[in-house]
Design an enzyme around this catalytic site. Structure first.
Site, mmCIF file in Angstrom:
data_model
loop_
_atom_site.group_PDB
_atom_site.id
_atom_site.type_symbol
_atom_site.label_atom_id
_atom_site.label_comp_id
_atom_site.label_asym_id
_atom_site.label_seq_id
_atom_site.Cartn_x
_atom_site.Cartn_y
_atom_site.Cartn_z
ATOM 1 N N LYS A 50 7.577 1.296 -3.963
ATOM 2 C CA LYS A 50 6.653 0.670 -3.000
ATOM 3 C C LYS A 50 6.951 1.182 -1.590
ATOM 4 O O LYS A 50 6.030 1.494 -0.820
ATOM 5 C CB LYS A 50 6.785 -0.864 -3.063
ATOM 6 C CG LYS A 50 6.203 -1.426 -4.347
ATOM 7 C CD LYS A 50 6.533 -2.903 -4.559
ATOM 8 C CE LYS A 50 6.049 -3.318 -5.952
ATOM 9 N NZ LYS A 50 6.399 -4.710 -6.291
ATOM 10 N N GLN A 94 10.000 -9.342 -4.644
ATOM 11 C CA GLN A 94 10.015 -8.614 -5.914
ATOM 12 C C GLN A 94 10.416 -9.561 -7.046
ATOM 13 O O GLN A 94 11.407 -10.272 -6.956
ATOM 14 C CB GLN A 94 10.997 -7.431 -5.809
ATOM 15 C CG GLN A 94 11.045 -6.552 -7.030
ATOM 16 C CD GLN A 94 9.689 -5.899 -7.330
ATOM 17 O OE1 GLN A 94 9.024 -5.363 -6.450
ATOM 18 N NE2 GLN A 94 9.259 -5.968 -8.582
ATOM 19 N N ASP A 117 0.635 -9.448 -2.333
ATOM 20 C CA ASP A 117 0.518 -9.392 -3.795
ATOM 21 C C ASP A 117 -0.677 -10.192 -4.301
ATOM 22 O O ASP A 117 -1.057 -10.076 -5.462
ATOM 23 C CB ASP A 117 1.785 -9.978 -4.443
ATOM 24 C CG ASP A 117 2.851 -8.926 -4.724
ATOM 25 O OD1 ASP A 117 2.486 -7.776 -5.021
ATOM 26 O OD2 ASP A 117 4.050 -9.277 -4.660
#
Ligand code: NAP
Length: 281
Positions: A50, A94, A117
């Site tokens: 990422k 995460q 997200d």
């Protein structure tokens, strides 16, 4: 034919780079905060990928690593500070988190305006009402990949195997918004094969190698493999018996190189949208 997510994700990222350049010219440096808790090796690889994507397109990324004994309260307090930080446009934690930290509570603690997200209940709810500006990354990546390859979704029978909050459930809503007819299967589904076999578009998001076999797939259908599994040989594979199904399906995604790169590209897209929205406030 292969649905090449790797190649298309590069195209998406280069389009995003132009938008990032424009924001930077206007004095906004799009910035992502990445929180990682513990030392799960797979999580470290995901975070690295990422951050690399951020670098490629000019997004600033800050990594905040915590030991696995951080308390939920401490983590929520840290996120609350990031929510108030005007230099940060997106925040992600995460997954997986250690067992003593509830991922749903963490998702709710991230401001909807920084929820890159798209896990927050407010942002998920907006998909249902048709008012969403950002979308969960994996489902969004799948839909963009289908559209890029001129695969018609409207009117098609879509079977999704897996009903997680990050893939199966939001994907069902997003495909419904595209006027597909949706079937969602899960571990309690009886006769999985029948539901898979009826699908024009079959999507497997389970995490079980070899779950989808050739006899479960309709001739000339579209097969999207979300699963990422590491075999004892170290090789990565999906849920789908790729070697046998590639000759039967019209299109299929490879693992790796299919949905995975699209997920990261959509994360970048969400961050750019959140940064653009920030400039309007
Ligand atoms: P998850 O939260 O573990 O959900 C798995 C789903 O599969 C659950 O809904 C479960 O049903 C269902 N399931 C389990 N066994 C089944 C069976 N035998 N038959 C039918 N359904 C079954 O997983 P996830 O987070 O959605 O991830 C799924 C896979 O996709 C993993 O391999 C993950 O690594 C991968 N993934 C890939 C990407 C990417 O970018 N490519 C992104 C996210 C995830 P129940 O609900 O009944 O338990």
């Amino acid at each position: 034919m292969l649905l090449d997510g790797k190649a298309f994700s590069e195209k998406v990222k280069s389009q995003l780079k132009n938008k990032v350049d424009k924001l930077r010219k206007n004095g906004i440096v799009p910035a992502l905060a990445v929180i990682i808790v513990g030392d799960d090796p797979a999580s470290k690889i995901y975070v690295k990928n990422k951050k690399k994507a951020c670098e490629e397109i000019g997004i600033y990324s800050a990594e905040y690593a915590f030991k696995s004994d951080i308390t939920q309260e401490e983590l929520l307090e840290f996120i609350s500070d990031l929510n108030g930080n005007k230099e940060i446009h997106g925040i992600l934690t995460q997954l997986p988190l250690p067992k003593h930290i509830d991922p749903l509570i963490v998702a709710e603690s991230i401001s909807p305006a920084k929820d890159v997200d798209c896990f927050n209940e407010i942002n998920i709810g907006k998909i249902s009402s048709g008012r969403a500006k950002i979308f969960p990354c994996t489902p969004a990546g799948i839909i963009e990949l289908l559209k890029e390859n001129n695969i018609k979704i409207e009117g098609k029978a879509c079977t999704i195997v897996g009903r997680s909050n990050i893939v199966g459930k939001p994907l069902s809503l997003m495909l419904l918004n595209e006027n597909a007819t949706i079937t969602v299967c899960h571990s309690k589904t009886e006769n999985l094969k029948a539901f898979c076999k009826q699908a024009d578009i079959l999507i497997s998001a389970v995490g079980r190698p070899g779950l989808i076999t050739e006899d479960m797939v309709k001739e000339d259908s579209i097969v999207v493999d979300v699963g990422i599994n590491r075999l004892s040989s170290g090789k990565l594979c999906g849920d789908v018996d790729f070697d046998k199904i590639i000759g039967k399906a019209k299109f299929i995604t490879p693992v790796p190189g299919g949905v995975g790169p699209m997920t990261i590209a959509m994360l970048m897209k969400n961050l750019v949208i959140l940064a653009e929205e920030f400039t309007k406030r």
